[in-house]
Design a protein around this motif. Structure first.
Motif, PDB file in Angstrom:
ATOM      1  N   ILE A 807      14.070  43.347   9.918  1.00 52.92           N
ATOM      2  CA  ILE A 807      14.713  44.390   9.109  1.00 52.92           C
ATOM      3  C   ILE A 807      14.412  44.153   7.626  1.00 52.92           C
ATOM      4  CG2 ILE A 807      16.930  45.358   8.436  1.00 52.92           C
ATOM      5  CD1 ILE A 807      17.932  44.658  11.264  1.00 52.92           C
ATOM      6  N   ARG A 808      14.462  42.895   7.202  1.00 56.41           N
ATOM      7  CA  ARG A 808      14.172  42.588   5.807  1.00 56.41           C
ATOM      8  C   ARG A 808      12.725  42.935   5.470  1.00 56.41           C
ATOM      9  NH1 ARG A 808      13.967  36.418   3.716  1.00 56.41           N
ATOM     10  NH2 ARG A 808      12.304  36.470   5.282  1.00 56.41           N
ATOM     11  N   ALA A 809      11.786  42.609   6.383  1.00 56.71           N
ATOM     12  CA  ALA A 809      10.374  42.901   6.126  1.00 56.71           C
ATOM     13  C   ALA A 809      10.113  44.403   6.084  1.00 56.71           C
ATOM     14  CB  ALA A 809       9.501  42.242   7.196  1.00 56.71           C
ATOM     15  N   MET A 810      10.840  45.170   6.894  1.00 56.08           N
ATOM     16  CA  MET A 810      10.667  46.620   6.882  1.00 56.08           C
ATOM     17  C   MET A 810      11.092  47.227   5.550  1.00 56.08           C
ATOM     18  SD  MET A 810       9.309  47.731   9.703  1.00 56.08           S
ATOM     19  CE  MET A 810       9.763  49.463   9.660  1.00 56.08           C
ATOM     20  N   ARG A 811      11.939  46.520   4.823  1.00 58.31           N
ATOM     21  CA  ARG A 811      12.410  47.026   3.539  1.00 58.31           C
ATOM     22  C   ARG A 811      11.622  46.441   2.367  1.00 58.31           C
ATOM     23  NH1 ARG A 811      18.829  46.051   4.958  1.00 58.31           N
ATOM     24  NH2 ARG A 811      19.032  47.763   6.475  1.00 58.31           N
ATOM     25  N   SER A 812      10.607  45.649   2.682  1.00 60.68           N
ATOM     26  CA  SER A 812       9.855  44.961   1.630  1.00 60.68           C
ATOM     27  C   SER A 812       8.957  45.938   0.866  1.00 60.68           C
ATOM     28  CB  SER A 812       9.008  43.847   2.237  1.00 60.68           C
ATOM     29  OG  SER A 812       8.145  43.280   1.277  1.00 60.68           O
ATOM     30  N   SER A 813       8.753  45.637  -0.404  1.00 55.61           N
ATOM     31  CA  SER A 813       7.827  46.428  -1.222  1.00 55.61           C
ATOM     32  C   SER A 813       6.397  45.920  -1.106  1.00 55.61           C
ATOM     33  CB  SER A 813       8.267  46.386  -2.691  1.00 55.61           C
ATOM     34  OG  SER A 813       8.281  45.043  -3.168  1.00 55.61           O
ATOM     35  N   ASP A 814       6.216  44.766  -0.461  1.00 58.19           N
ATOM     36  CA  ASP A 814       4.870  44.220  -0.257  1.00 58.19           C
ATOM     37  C   ASP A 814       4.197  44.996   0.876  1.00 58.19           C
ATOM     38  OD1 ASP A 814       2.908  42.266   1.213  1.00 58.19           O
ATOM     39  OD2 ASP A 814       3.139  41.445  -0.817  1.00 58.19           O
ATOM     40  N   GLN A 815       3.073  45.643   0.574  1.00 55.50           N
ATOM     41  CA  GLN A 815       2.439  46.522   1.550  1.00 55.50           C
ATOM     42  C   GLN A 815       1.964  45.771   2.785  1.00 55.50           C
ATOM     43  OE1 GLN A 815       2.284  49.946   1.347  1.00 55.50           O
ATOM     44  NE2 GLN A 815       1.613  49.773   3.478  1.00 55.50           N
ATOM     45  N   MET A 816       1.381  44.590   2.587  1.00 55.49           N
ATOM     46  CA  MET A 816       0.865  43.841   3.729  1.00 55.49           C
ATOM     47  C   MET A 816       1.999  43.395   4.647  1.00 55.49           C
ATOM     48  SD  MET A 816      -2.372  41.594   2.327  1.00 55.49           S
ATOM     49  CE  MET A 816      -1.429  40.681   1.115  1.00 55.49           C
ATOM     50  N   LEU A 817       3.088  42.950   4.052  1.00 53.75           N
ATOM     51  CA  LEU A 817       4.234  42.551   4.861  1.00 53.75           C
ATOM     52  C   LEU A 817       4.826  43.752   5.586  1.00 53.75           C
ATOM     53  CD1 LEU A 817       6.256  40.440   5.796  1.00 53.75           C
ATOM     54  CD2 LEU A 817       7.529  40.796   3.661  1.00 53.75           C
ATOM     55  N   TYR A 818       4.882  44.875   4.910  1.00 55.10           N
ATOM     56  CA  TYR A 818       5.405  46.081   5.535  1.00 55.10           C
ATOM     57  C   TYR A 818       4.512  46.525   6.705  1.00 55.10           C
ATOM     58  CZ  TYR A 818       6.764  50.945   6.234  1.00 55.10           C
ATOM     59  OH  TYR A 818       7.160  52.132   6.806  1.00 55.10           O
ATOM     60  N   ASP A 819       3.198  46.432   6.524  1.00 53.01           N
ATOM     61  CA  ASP A 819       2.279  46.800   7.615  1.00 53.01           C
ATOM     62  C   ASP A 819       2.519  45.931   8.842  1.00 53.01           C
ATOM     63  OD1 ASP A 819       1.078  48.756   6.073  1.00 53.01           O
ATOM     64  OD2 ASP A 819      -0.525  47.440   5.366  1.00 53.01           O
ATOM     65  N   THR A 820       2.674  44.624   8.603  1.00 50.14           N
ATOM     66  CA  THR A 820       2.914  43.716   9.720  1.00 50.14           C
ATOM     67  C   THR A 820       4.248  44.013  10.394  1.00 50.14           C
ATOM     68  OG1 THR A 820       1.617  41.968   8.655  1.00 50.14           O
ATOM     69  CG2 THR A 820       3.138  41.301  10.391  1.00 50.14           C
ATOM     70  N   ALA A 821       5.278  44.242   9.604  1.00 50.14           N
ATOM     71  CA  ALA A 821       6.598  44.539  10.162  1.00 50.14           C
ATOM     72  C   ALA A 821       6.570  45.822  10.973  1.00 50.14           C
ATOM     73  CB  ALA A 821       7.624  44.635   9.034  1.00 50.14           C
ATOM     74  N   SER A 822       5.851  46.814  10.491  1.00 53.53           N
ATOM     75  CA  SER A 822       5.749  48.081  11.224  1.00 53.53           C
ATOM     76  C   SER A 822       5.079  47.870  12.574  1.00 53.53           C
ATOM     77  CB  SER A 822       4.964  49.105  10.399  1.00 53.53           C
ATOM     78  OG  SER A 822       5.620  49.385   9.181  1.00 53.53           O
ATOM     79  N   PHE A 823       4.056  47.025  12.592  1.00 52.49           N
ATOM     80  CA  PHE A 823       3.380  46.738  13.859  1.00 52.49           C
ATOM     81  C   PHE A 823       4.304  45.974  14.797  1.00 52.49           C
ATOM     82  CE2 PHE A 823       1.077  43.625  16.428  1.00 52.49           C
ATOM     83  CZ  PHE A 823       0.367  44.484  17.244  1.00 52.49           C
ATOM     84  N   ILE A 824       5.022  44.972  14.273  1.00 51.43           N
ATOM     85  CA  ILE A 824       5.941  44.192  15.113  1.00 51.43           C
ATOM     86  C   ILE A 824       7.016  45.100  15.702  1.00 51.43           C
ATOM     87  CG2 ILE A 824       7.620  42.329  15.123  1.00 51.43           C
ATOM     88  CD1 ILE A 824       4.759  41.358  14.874  1.00 51.43           C
TER      89      ILE A 824
END
Length: 842
Positions: A807-824
């Protein structure tokens, strides 16, 4: 001092900013294309200058291990089906990070190349190919791909032509290699042909063949009018077969050509080769091929082999027929009655069986009945498929002529003739033939001979009957001449084969001598070594596969390197890829065992060995496989406290077959395929006993070495292991608190790579205590990305979706982290859906 032009180009290029920082098409235009590409190819022994590293420092051991882990995550992402858009971005980010931590990581660049091809990203493709060529200058497949990418930068055909002509200059072939040069010459030939310049196209096609005589695509394009001349066509087919000795279709064509031109021994050789190669693919070679092969065996005088082949095919047909009968629910047959059923023979095979019976001098009644039964079934099949009467009549006419040629009984001949008459087809020719036969049986031999003589030019059956009549009157020379005429006019047909059998019997020889044309074809056929016909059954004569672990005993967390070695035993260059004979994919089954832990079912990984366009005679290709880049590495890491054993089984040239017990598809050796075993690989564990905990903590805190980072992983795993083993009891509370405190103290002193790698080997568990809280609190996007994959692998699907780290990663402003979280999140939802469907019994 005079500076060579090539050196000047290299110096100018080495002084430029990194190539991947400039759009490829802009870069091409800036250097007018041709000079830039040629300089890049010729510098440093045929490759472009090495891309400089970001900081010039050698990667740390932890960075190397982290790079392997990131590649493993990317493999998992790219093998997700269906793969969402977020997956492409996540895999690209992971592989880019892997390449930064270890620029000498070939797997990362190869997977990035695949992504670039899929997404049509020229800049990423150029970057990945640069690294691949740098890492392996002998990788001719990557070098060719890189040149083709550069060639694509030219917007005009004239520009492409000019670039290719300069690359293919005689003094530059050594730089690019003959295999790559042949592929480029074929490309240039195609460009000229598209422009209508056939003369130039042919000239460059000839150049491509000269550079690589085993280039199958070039050989295939050099057909011309060769098929109109038997010897030229045989040479062409022989060249194609040498280019790919696993090509069953070419072997079949060559065998039929030999049969059609009176060389039965070579026909047997190549038809048998085609049959074996086809069977090696898991497919039935077909009853048509068996009929031709049996006819060739009879003509070559090998009646025993023909008998064996006939029985083998009969048994296969009977089994299939019985299986169909078993599936017929309306049938009241008992199992014994079903087992006694015999399949009708296809007309062509029945005709070959009839020929074999006559060659043996056997009674023809049973073989004639098989011909009639086969004709009935074939006609019924044609009728049920809606074929017109004219189409149905053709095989019946042939059956009638065969019955006449073999002098079958009047009842048998009458049954076939009635079937033909029922189709309302004209029977003028058949009536004339039967009238002549009737005249002979009634003693009017002169009338019969005259009738047959009038038809011999249009009816080969008349020639056979005429020869028999002349032989009965002791006119052996005239009979032989008639048979010679039938043989010459109808080679390769069942009537021609029957004439040859009778002529050999008349001349009292086992096999007819070869004529001039057949001898010329024999010379061409013998240019292919006799051992080639055994490749379908003995692949080791052409290639060997070996799995060679670099170490039999691997220390804790060290790379698990196994070399996959392929050696070409052919006396010609062998292509790797779709044009064969060696496929570029190797299927590897891995069996990983860990003491005191659940057994992981063996599973397959697929490895690409396409590092060369061709393997030269007796050349060895060795490709390193790092098992840490696959699920095998993750499972081995979980056994860090007790160790693990790994055994591999690799399949070269795999095909998919259905496992008899489970019914699932499994890879098995196909044409020129084989299996190799790695033997046992021991992955060492680190068994920390209770009395060793304090000293391990002290050594970890006192050192800043890579060994101390590994010790952190072991101590953290001790926290998670609450069960222990027969030799080591679970930790006492005092030790647990000491380990938690030491790990928490050491964590901030680790570098980014060390923290991310450590996260990649630790399971997600509340037993990590305060140390686990530190990992969860990390603000490094890379550590968070790694942690998300550990969450995905360690928790149930419904727990993944509710996990606060996701949930925290989905709210991140870091694009790479957000991409990974979306995939997970996508994989978690997909897994939950599959689990729900399984529980509902869908």
């Amino acid at each position: 001092m005079t500076v060579p032009v090539q050196t000047m180009h290299c110096q100018r290029l080495n002084g430029l900013k990194p190539l991947w920082s400039v759009p490829s098409r802009t870069l091409m235009a800036a250097f007018s294309g041709i000079g830039f590409v040629l300089a890049g190819v010729l510098c440093a022994g045929g490759i472009a200058p090495d891309p400089p590293e970001a900081d010039g420092a050698a990667p740390t051991p932890a960075a190397l291990r982290l790079s392997d882990a990131l590649v493993r995550y990317a493999r998992f992402v790219l093998t997700t089906d269906p793969l969402p858009v977020e997956g492409w971005a996540a895999a690209r980010n992971l592989l880019t990070e892997a390449g930064q931590f270890n620029p000498d990581q070939p797997s990362a660049w190869r997977m990035l190349m695949d992504i670039a091809l899929e997404q049509q990203d020229d800049d990423l493709l150029q970057l990945s190919l640069q690294h691949l060529v740098r890492l392996d200058p002998q990788d001719s497949a990557a070098r060719l791909h890189r040149l083709l990418v550069a060639l694509d930068g030219h917007q005009t055909v004239d520009g492409q032509n000019a670039m290719l002509e300069r690359l293919l200059a005689p003094d530059r072939i050594d730089a690019i290699g003959t295999d790559v040069g042949s592929a480029l010459a074929l490309h240039l030939s195609t460009l000229h042909r598209q422009q209508g310049d056939d003369e130039a196209a042919q000239a460059w096609l000839d150049r491509a063949a000269a550079l690589n005589p085993s280039h199958a695509a070039v050989i295939a394009m050099q057909v011309g009018r060769a098929h109109e001349d038997a010897q030229q066509w045989a040479e062409h087919l022989a060249s194609l077969l040498k280019a790919n000795p696993a090509d069953a279709d070419t072997a079949l064509r060559l065998g039929l050509l030999m049969l059609e031109h009176g060389n039965p021994a070579q026909a047997v050789r190549f038809l048998s080769m085609s049959r074996d190669l086809t069977l090696a693919t898991g497919q039935d070679a077909g009853v048509e091929l068996d009929a031709d092969l049996m006819m060739a065996m009879v003509l070559a005088g090998d009646l025993e082999a023909a008998d064996a082949l006939m029985e083998d095919r009969r048994e296969a047909l009977d089994r299939m027929f019985q299986q169909i009968a078993e599936q017929d629910s309306s049938s009241a047959r008992s199992p014994i009655e079903t087992a006694r059923l015999q399949a009708p023979l296809p007309p062509k095979f029945a005709a070959a069986a009839l020929l074999l019976a006559e060659a043996h001098g056997r009674d023809l009644v049973a073989a004639g009945d098989a011909l009639i039964e086969g004709a009935k079934w074939n006609d019924l099949t044609l009728k049920e498929t809606g074929q017109p009467e004219g189409v149905r009549a053709r095989p019946l006419r042939m059956a009638v002529r065969l019955a006449m040629a073999h002098n079958l009984s009047q009842s048998q001949l009458g049954e076939l003739a009635q079937m033909l008459a029922d189709l309302n087809q004209p029977l003028d020719a058949e009536d004339e033939l039967m009238a002549a036969a009737t005249a002979l049986s009634e003693g009017r031999s002169e009338e019969a001979i005259a009738a047959w003589q009038s038809m011999v030019d249009v009816e080969p059956t008349a020639g056979l009957a005429l020869a028999s009549a002349l032989a009965a009157q002791r006119e052996r020379r005239a009979a032989a001449l008639e048979l010679v005429g039938v043989v010459q006019r109808h080679r390769g047909t069942i009537i021609g084969a029957l004439a040859a059998v009778r002529l050999a019997d008349l001349l009292n020889v086992n096999v007819l001598p070869l004529d001039d044309n057949a001898r010329a074809l024999d010379t061409i056929a013998t240019s292919i070594a006799p051992v080639w016909t055994r490749f379908g059954n003995e692949a080791s004569l052409a290639v060997t596969l070996r799995l060679a672990p670099q170490r039999r005993v691997v220390q804790l967390f060290d790379p698990l390197i196994v070399n996959v070695e392929v050696r070409n035993h052919l006396d010609v260059p062998a292509a790797i890829g779709p044009q064969g004979p060696f496929q570029n994919l190797v299927a590897i089954e891995a069996d990983v065992q860990r003491p005191y832990q659940a057994t992981i079912p063996p599973s397959y990984v697929v490895m690409d060995i396409g590092r060369r366009l061709y393997l030269q005679p007796n050349e060895l290709l060795s490709v390193s496989l790092n098992l840490r880049e696959y699920w095998i590495g993750r499972v081995a890491d979980t056994g860090a406290l007790v160790g693990a054993t790994i055994e591999l089984s690799a399949v070269l040239n795999p095909r998919i077959a259905t496992a008899p017990a489970s019914g699932v598809g499994i890879p098995v050796p196909g044409t020129l395929g084989m299996i190799a075993e790695s033997g046992l690989i021991q992955v060492q564990g680190r068994r920390v006993m209770p009395d060793e905990v304090d000293s391990a903590i002290e050594a970890m805190l006192a050192n800043e070495t890579d060994e101390s980072v590994k010790t952190m992983a072991v101590l953290a795993m001790l926290l998670v292991d609450t069960v222990g083993t027969e030799l080591r009891p679970p930790l006492e509370e005092a030790h647990r608190e000491a380990i938690e405190g030491a790990l928490a103290e050491k964590w901030p002193r680790l570098g980014r790579a060390e923290q991310a790698w450590l996260t990649s080997v630790l399971p997600v568990s509340s037993e990590l205590g305060a140390f686990g809280d530190l990992i969860d609190a990390s603000s490094d996007p890379l550590v968070q990305q790694v942690q998300l994959f550990q969450v995905l692998h360690g928790l149930k699907p419904e727990q993944v979706l509710d996990d606060p780290r996701l949930i925290r990663a989905m709210r991140s402003s870091d694009q790479m982290l957000y991409d990974t979280a979306s995939f997970i999140e996508y994989v978690g939802m997909l897994s939950a859906q599959y689990q729900f469907e399984a529980e509902q019994g869908r």
